[in-house]
Structure formats: C-alpha cells, structure tokens
Write a protein that holds these residues in place. Structure first.
Motif, PDB file in Angstrom:
ATOM      1  N   GLY A   1       0.773  -1.227   0.000  1.00  0.00           N
ATOM      2  CA  GLY A   1       0.000   0.000   0.000  1.00  0.00           C
ATOM      3  C   GLY A   1       0.803   1.275   0.000  1.00  0.00           C
TER       4      GLY A   1
ATOM      5  N   LYS B   1      -6.354   3.896  -6.007  1.00  0.00           N
ATOM      6  CA  LYS B   1      -6.880   3.380  -4.736  1.00  0.00           C
ATOM      7  C   LYS B   1      -7.277   1.913  -4.867  1.00  0.00           C
TER       8      LYS B   1
ATOM      9  N   GLY C   1      -4.646  -0.400  -4.407  1.00  0.00           N
ATOM     10  CA  GLY C   1      -4.171  -0.506  -3.035  1.00  0.00           C
ATOM     11  C   GLY C   1      -3.251   0.605  -2.600  1.00  0.00           C
TER      12      GLY C   1
ATOM     13  N   GLN D   1      -2.104   3.640  -0.788  1.00  0.00           N
ATOM     14  CA  GLN D   1      -2.585   4.394   0.365  1.00  0.00           C
ATOM     15  C   GLN D   1      -1.690   5.586   0.707  1.00  0.00           C
ATOM     16  N   ARG D   2      -0.406   5.438   0.385  1.00  0.00           N
ATOM     17  CA  ARG D   2       0.537   6.465   0.812  1.00  0.00           C
ATOM     18  C   ARG D   2       1.707   6.523  -0.164  1.00  0.00           C
TER      19      ARG D   2
ATOM     20  N   ILE E   1      -5.276   9.459  -0.519  1.00  0.00           N
ATOM     21  CA  ILE E   1      -3.908   8.968  -0.687  1.00  0.00           C
ATOM     22  C   ILE E   1      -2.957  10.007  -0.090  1.00  0.00           C
TER      23      ILE E   1
END
Length: 385
Positions: A93, A122, A125, A127-128, A196
């Motif tokens: 992620g 998204k 996957g 997320q950051r 994100i």
C-alpha cells in the motif's frame, strides 16, 4: 494505399455554372483589397462548378485543421488511443519514493480524468506515497513552439507538453505561467482528496535494501482519436491538435508536419507547395493552402469508407450544434458542414453543402485582407439555395 490522382479528385476543366455570380462577388472583394481563392465542386465526379483563383495559396487559418485531422485519422485510425503511464515502487500500500506520471501526448487529460486515475490507484491498493508527484515529459523534445508563430498573439496557445492537465489553462481559461507546476498540483491535490497521503520526502539517492525499482502500476487510456478529432474540429481546439501533431512526429513538431505532408504526397499527389504548413492548427501565418487543395482533401475524405464518416461528423453543422446559429438563413439548417478559420485579416470556410434538391457539393473559400464572415456566407447561401 491506393494513390488517388488530382484529376480524378477534382476536374479542373469544364464550364462553370453561374460564373458571372462568383466573379462579381470576387471582384467586389478584390476591389476592397481582399485576395480570394474559392470554388465549388460536385462531390461525386469532382467537376468544378464555380471557381475564382482556386489554385491561389493563401493563409488558411483554422481550415488547416482539415489537413491535419484527416491525415491523423487515416494513418493512426479512429480507434487509436494514447496512454499516460503511472510508475512507482508499490509495496503493502505504500509507494516508496516518487509516483511518476509519464505523459505521451494525451490532449484531453482533465481534472475529471485525474480524479478517475486517483480512484484506479486506490483500487490498486495505493494508500501512501513517501515521495512526491513527478512528471516525466521526455516524450517530446524541448521546442516550445513551431515555426511561424512569431506573428501570432503570444497568449493564443499554452506550452504543448506531453503531460498537460486542463489544456495548461487555469479555471478561468487563462494560460498559466508554469503549466508543469499546475499539472503537478492538480494531481497531488486530487490524490490527497481521494485519501492517498503524499509525504513529499526527498528522493533516495540510491535504492536501499528491500526496495525494488519503480514499475508501471497502471496506464490511463485517452478517448479514441475519433472523439479527439470531433472536439478539435467542433471547437477549433488549437491545443489538442498541436499536441497530436507533436506526438505524430514522435515528439517533434517539424517531424509531425513532415509526416502530414508525406501522407498527402503519397496518397493525393499533393506536394509541399500544395500542403505548405508549419503547424497543425492554422495559427501560423506562414501556412498556405488554396481552395482547390482543401476541396481535394474534403472530397477524398467524403469518399473514404474507412475514416470518412468520422471526419465528416467532426465538422460543425450549421443549425445543428448546441450554440446559437449565427447565420440567419433558415434554409441552411443541417445542410452545411464546415470548418471555419479566423485570424487577423483572414477568413476561411470549407466543407460540404447540400442543395435543396439533395445534391451534396464540396466548397472552399479562403479570403485574405479586410474581410468579414458575411462576405463568405453571401456566397455559401447562394450555393445552397
């Protein structure tokens, strides 16, 4: 591809119908200092019906888009698309380092499509992102504008970069001074709004143990070329066509223009003296096209089963668009399909006109000098009615 002869496309002999009318119209314009290249041809046989200096090459303005968009459709095909690639080192992620958007000339990358890209990331996957948003503009060379724009208003067209968001204009439609910064900020803001996180930490000098190399995470595909050409010709979108011409030349304006010229030389026998252009939009006042050259291309496109329907439908329909009809002749409604052109001291119009008896004809008018739209439509209305 079968070569089409000029003689087969447009007959240049024969008696002109109503020649006195077109000659009187042209003489009135010439008396005002206007140069005129004009003609009307049968779409079936190519027989010339009326003409005045139809071989005179003049500045065509945006009717140049007829030349560029038909060549693009014919060689690239209507269903062709353009991918914008997104690269990063994604694990559990988290994108380690930068998330890179690699542009390849999609001219319709808008905020709405950036939002869709964010939703796709998204779903993958993401997320950051520990680094920042980076733009890869390597698909195009460093040339900022094509030859011939020296005498064109400097605020006409923004820089044409392979990754450009919202046509490199702000929310008010104004050109932005730093289009790369705007594109990066729109992408970053949209990803953050989608949830994100972007930490913006400095890039790693090397790749620490446990970190892999960036890989392509996804590709965002543009609308098909037929849809892009429709937007170009309906709205006379200079930015979009110049983006496609640069991409057509593998990132080079000059190669894109040369490829267009090579197409017309091989298919229609039209040499550089006939297709004398330095850009794809018609902003350059170095461009030169005659009414006859425009009509040859229009007639060829009309009879081209492969891409002709897409090209013809991309032209503006008088009385059939979601804006007020400027021409007040109700008899023209949905009987005229055209591409117009306007620059200072330049008015041009070319396309197809359906007579009241249902017969379709090809026409082209290019005026250089102190001229107005009404000068052109006087003649088109007579041809239609």
């Amino acid at each position: 591809m079968r070569r089409l002869s000029l003689v087969a496309l447009l007959a240049v002999s024969g008696l002109a119908l109503g020649a006195q009318d077109i000659q009187s119209w042209a003489r009135r314009l010439e008396a005002r200092g206007v140069s005129v290249s004009a003609g009307l041809w049968e779409v079936g046989s190519g027989k010339v019906l009326e003409r005045h200096r139809e071989d005179l090459a003049l500045i065509p303005a945006s009717t140049t888009k007829v030349v560029s968009t038909y060549a693009l459709l014919k060689t690239l095909k209507p269903d062709s698309t353009i991918d914008t690639e997104i690269w990063g080192d994604l694990k559990d992620g988290v994108v380690q380092g930068d998330l890179t958007f690699k542009g390849d000339g999609d001219p319709l990358l808008t905020s709405e499509r950036i939002w869709l890209i964010a939703q796709s990331l998204k779903r993958l996957g993401v997320q950051r992102i520990t680094g920042s948003i980076r733009l890869d503009q390597s698909a195009f060379d460093s040339q900022r504008e094509p030859p011939g724009w020296e005498n064109t208003s400097t605020d006409t067209l923004p820089p044409v970069l392979p990754l450009s968001v919202n046509f490199n204009r702000d929310e008010a439609g104004r050109l932005v001074a730093d289009p790369e910064r705007q594109s990066r900020e729109i992408i970053q803001r949209t990803l953050q709004e989608a949830g994100i996180a972007i930490e913006g930490r400095a890039n790693f000098e090397g790749r620490p143990n446990g970190l892999g190399a960036p890989r392509k995470l996804m590709a965002w595909t543009s609308p098909p070329l037929r849809a892009l050409v429709l937007d170009i010709n309906k709205w006379s979108n200079n930015f979009m066509v110049e983006m496609l011409v640069r991409r057509y030349g593998a990132g080079s304006w000059s190669r894109g223009v040369q490829r267009i010229q090579g197409f017309y030389r091989s298919v229609f026998g039209l040499g550089p003296e006939d297709i004398h252009i330095t850009d794809g939009s018609g902003l350059s006042k170095e461009n030169r096209l005659s009414a006859r050259t425009l009509a040859i291309i229009l007639r060829g496109a009309y009879h081209d089963f492969e891409v002709g329907p897409e090209f013809v439908s991309s032209l503006k329909i008088i009385g059939g668009e979601p804006w007020r009809l400027k021409i007040k002749d109700p008899n023209l409604t949905r009987r005229v399909r055209v591409k117009s052109g306007h620059l200072d001291q330049v008015n041009s119009l070319c396309g197809y006109v359906q007579r009241l008896d249902g017969e379709v004809r090809v026409f082209a008018i290019v005026l250089n000098g102190p001229c107005h739209d009404e000068d052109i439509w006087e003649q088109v209305s007579r041809w239609a009615n």
